[in-house]
Enzyme design. Structure first.
Site, PDB file in Angstrom:
ATOM      1  N   ASP A 458       0.836  -1.197   0.000  1.00  0.00           N
ATOM      2  CA  ASP A 458       0.000   0.000   0.000  1.00  0.00           C
ATOM      3  C   ASP A 458       0.879   1.259   0.000  1.00  0.00           C
ATOM      4  O   ASP A 458       2.078   1.193   0.322  1.00  0.00           O
ATOM      5  CB  ASP A 458      -0.876  -0.044   1.267  1.00  0.00           C
ATOM      6  CG  ASP A 458      -2.157   0.762   1.160  1.00  0.00           C
ATOM      7  OD1 ASP A 458      -2.271   1.575   0.223  1.00  0.00           O
ATOM      8  OD2 ASP A 458      -3.033   0.586   2.023  1.00  0.00           O
ATOM      9  N   ASP A 526     -10.902   1.960  -2.786  1.00  0.00           N
ATOM     10  CA  ASP A 526     -11.457   1.699  -1.454  1.00  0.00           C
ATOM     11  C   ASP A 526     -12.983   1.750  -1.488  1.00  0.00           C
ATOM     12  O   ASP A 526     -13.636   1.347  -0.535  1.00  0.00           O
ATOM     13  CB  ASP A 526     -10.936   2.739  -0.454  1.00  0.00           C
ATOM     14  CG  ASP A 526      -9.539   2.396   0.029  1.00  0.00           C
ATOM     15  OD1 ASP A 526      -9.071   1.273  -0.244  1.00  0.00           O
ATOM     16  OD2 ASP A 526      -8.910   3.256   0.674  1.00  0.00           O
TER      17      ASP A 526
HETATM   18  C1  DGJ Z   1      -5.880   1.740   2.035  1.00  0.00           C
HETATM   19  C2  DGJ Z   1      -6.246   0.475   1.304  1.00  0.00           C
HETATM   20  O1  DGJ Z   1      -6.771   0.796   0.057  1.00  0.00           O
HETATM   21  C3  DGJ Z   1      -7.216  -0.315   2.156  1.00  0.00           C
HETATM   22  O2  DGJ Z   1      -7.660  -1.452   1.471  1.00  0.00           O
HETATM   23  C4  DGJ Z   1      -6.540  -0.681   3.442  1.00  0.00           C
HETATM   24  O3  DGJ Z   1      -5.475  -1.547   3.173  1.00  0.00           O
HETATM   25  C5  DGJ Z   1      -6.064   0.568   4.155  1.00  0.00           C
HETATM   26  N1  DGJ Z   1      -5.264   1.395   3.299  1.00  0.00           N
HETATM   27  C6  DGJ Z   1      -5.278   0.218   5.379  1.00  0.00           C
HETATM   28  O4  DGJ Z   1      -4.698   1.310   5.965  1.00  0.00           O
END
Ligand code: DGJ
Length: 705
Positions: A458, A526
């Site tokens: 990430d 997300d």
């Molecule tokens: C952003 C990601 O897109 C989510 O799926 C998750 O992993 C969060 N970060 C965790 O902080």
């Protein structure tokens, strides 16, 4: 020139460099002034036809602007007034290159045009590559300081990978992808203004806001018809593409890494190589363009295209930072019962990470949550028959972390500026060799010691206040950070051949051909609301194949939109990509768990089509949309159909399936009815959509002969 195998050659007689792909041809002509100019890009032509096209007039020589041919990489000298793809300054203050063509090399499908400046110690290779079975032409540039210490450094203010030129069209339309966090990959299709249009990211990552893909057509192309010229940049950091429709009817675009205002220094003997900027011509509409990109990405970009993407369970939306071993065990058991093949432990497992305020950078298991480390969970997951995945965000650090306390100098910062924290975190300078080495070692150890099969990598914030105190060429970090990320991923894959990596940047903030060359799939957004996802997935599919598009079924009301939708609708939308589950399974009713297990099994049955077949985007009446996945050999087909809202008096009209063979007959596997291909193409298939909003269905067809 029709070519079953892609070829690249240079014809000294005509001065033409020609790249031929199965269904297209690209030609460059060296002008009498030694500068390579765009000659042709479109349907296959042979050398005689190409030679017969009007010779390219140098933009520098042309007294009438409409005559001037576009440069392959505009060098800022002579009567050139458009956006320059190459901007350099020599030690004496002189700007721009003036080229002499010094030769070419051909090596299989790779062609290089060698140029050197007429006065200064600067050489450039314009590089082109064609690959077996693909209509994509890959282009990049290599720039070298060929002088010695007495020549001083050369400052590079801009080095694009390539400039592209569309043919003269009656009009020009631009398709591109825009968005933001939770709304990535929105397809934008507008008439191109007579102006310079800049698509860019200044964020240090590819960005949620724009993606370095675009398509140009004459305003009449559709999914099924019309010529389309499209390009995609393989770069995961800041980038810029400038599209120039000029007043005399020509459209060109130049693009590469870095945004405006950055400067890089080339010292004697040093070279700078750009990322690939790939281009594709297709005569059969936007759908065919997407399928050609999907084939290219599978054939020449993804590390393991034939490997099925597993059905994933990710615990983030279920727990957020509220993680403990017992809870993860329970979720893993429920996920396994549904048929999930990979369990991913998300954020919150390490350091003092009980919220997003602390712990980032400290990559050892949080003692309160995992007193004996991650092994017990990894072993349990493996015993349940699933692979084990872990979330990491290696490029970031919380100020409240042991790592930052030990190495405050490792973050991107300008010493005289306040560091802007976004999501309470700072960005580590991966261009710094010590930081890269630390990250490599930390990740390697994490994978090795815990039996990790999958990393979700990430990156939740953009670069700000960027500086590298004391470094002689501080802007290099905009390139070198990204290169280090790529390199670490490559090494992890080399050292752990079965490891798979998922690209993520706060959702779909870093999805591009550079990232997909070392990852297996990308977290698309997300936003897991299925209605919003239909649009996001539509945009994503313009360039990227479905097997790379991670799509989860999550809880209702949806965390992003507050919308409540049926489980089946959520599944049918997510089944159009690499299916995952992200809800709190401990709260699902036994009825929901049963339905989910059934839908996971149905997904696995169509997975070969979704992940390895050809995708056709379909639009029906009254808000109906669908994707149709077809097997290579036409034997099997799967359609996922969605109708988010219903209108009184409107029953869903049959949906036409233009991808089917008119001469074949097809069995609708679930209804048992058979249809001729012609009927399905021209009259359509009846849609067994339930009444009401958020209606969806899966239709499977099998060819009968
Ligand atoms: C952003 C990601 O897109 C989510 O799926 C998750 O992993 C969060 N970060 C965790 O902080």
């Amino acid at each position: 020139m029709p070519a079953t195998r892609p070829t690249a050659f240079f014809d000294p007689g005509s001065g033409l460099a020609v790249l031929s792909t199965p269904h297209s041809c690209y030609a460059v002509r060296i002008g009498t002034d030694g500068s390579p100019r765009h000659h042709y890009w479109g349907t296959p032509l042979d050398l005689a036809e190409l030679s017969g096209l009007p010779p390219a007039v140098s933009p520098a020589d042309s007294s009438f602007e409409a005559d001037a041919a576009a440069d392959e990489l505009a060098p800022q000298t002579g009567a050139r007034f458009g956006p320059a793809g190459l901007q350099v300054r020599f030690a004496d203050g002189t700007r721009g290159a003036q080229w002499r063509f010094t030769g070419h090399t051909v090596d299989g499908g790779e062609l290089r045009l060698h140029l050197s400046d007429r006065h200064y110690p600067l050489a450039a290779d314009l590089c082109y590559r064609v690959r077996a079975g693909s209509d994509v032409i890959e282009r990049w540039t290599e720039l070298t300081h060929t002088g010695g210490p007495a020549d001083g450094p050369i400052t590079v203010d801009r080095l694009d990978s390539a400039s592209w030129t569309a043919p003269r069209l009656a009009d020009y339309r631009l398709s591109h992808l825009v968005g933001g966090w939770n709304s990535e990959f929105q397809l934008q299709r507008d008439r191109l203004p007579i102006a310079e249009t800049v698509l860019t990211s200044r964020r240090g990552i590819t960005s949620h806001h724009a993606n370095p893909w675009l398509a140009v057509d004459d305003g009449t192309a559709t999914e099924e018809h019309g010529e389309v010229w499209s390009t995609a940049l393989a770069w995961s950091g800041s980038w810029r593409i400038t599209v120039h429709r000029d007043p005399v009817g020509r459209t060109t675009w130049t693009g590469g890494f870095g945004h405006e205002g950055l400067h890089w220094t080339l010292r004697p003997g040093e070279a700078l190589t750009t990322p690939v900027f790939a281009g594709l011509y297709t005569p059969h509409g936007f759908g065919a363009a997407s399928r050609a990109w999907h084939d290219h990405i599978r054939g020449h970009v993804l590390p393991q295209p034939r490997r099925d993407r597993p059905v994933v369970y990710n615990s983030w939306e279920a727990t957020h930072f509220d993680i403990d071993l017992a809870g993860q065990f329970r979720l893993a058991e429920l996920a396994a019962r549904l048929g999930t093949e990979l369990f991913v432990l998300d954020d919150g497992w390490f350091g003092a990470r009980s919220s997003d305020r602390a712990g980032l950078g400290d990559w050892s298991p949080r003692r309160e949550a995992f007193p004996d480390g991650l092994r017990p969970l990894a072993d349990h997951v493996h015993r349940l028959g699933m692979d084990f995945g872990v979330w990491v965000e290696p490029e970031m650090v919380n100020a409240d972390s042991d790592l930052f306390r030990a190495h405050p100098e490792w973050v991107l910062h300008a010493p005289t500026r306040e560091a802007t924290e976004l999501r309470n975190q700072l960005v580590l300078n991966f261009a710094h060799p010590e930081v890269e080495a630390w990250a490599q070692l930390t990740l390697d150890r994490l994978v090795r010691e815990n039996g990790v099969d999958w990393l979700k990598w990430d990156a939740n914030r953009a670069f700000t206040d960027v500086g590298w105190a004391g470094h002689p060429d501080p802007d290099r970090l905009w390139i070198d950070h990204t290169r280090a990320v790529h390199r670490i991923m490559d090494r992890l894959r080399d050292d752990h051949p079965s490891l798979r990596i998922e690209a993520c940047a706060g959702g779909g903030g870093r999805v591009d051909l550079g990232m997909l060359a070392r990852t297996d799939q990308a977290w698309t957004s997300d936003n897991t609301d299925p209605v919003d996802r239909i649009g996001i997935q539509h945009g994503y599919s313009q360039l990227f194949p479905a097997q790379t598009m991670a799509a989860w079924v999550t809880d209702c009301p949806n965390a992003a939109t507050g919308r409540t939708t049926p489980l089946r609708f959520r599944f049918h939308v997510a089944m159009a990509g690499a299916l995952g589950l992200g809800g709190d399974l401990a709260r699902w009713s036994s009825e929901e768990l049963r339905e989910a297990a059934d839908l996971v099994a149905r997904y696995k049955a169509i997975r070969p089509l979704v992940q390895h077949g050809h995708q056709h985007r379909l639009t029906g009446q009254d808000g109906v949309s669908a994707v149709h996945y077809a097997a290579d050999d036409d034997t099997a087909h799967a359609l996922l159909v969605w109708r988010p809202t219903t209108r009184f008096g409107h029953r869903p009209a049959a949906l036409r399936l233009p991808a089917l063979d008119p001469d074949a007959r097809y069995l609708d596997v679930d209804s048992g009815r058979t249809h001729s291909g012609t009927t399905l193409r021209h009259c359509g298939i009846d849609l067994p959509l339930p009444a009401g909003d958020y209606a969806s269905c899966l239709i499977r067809l099998a060819r009968l002969d």
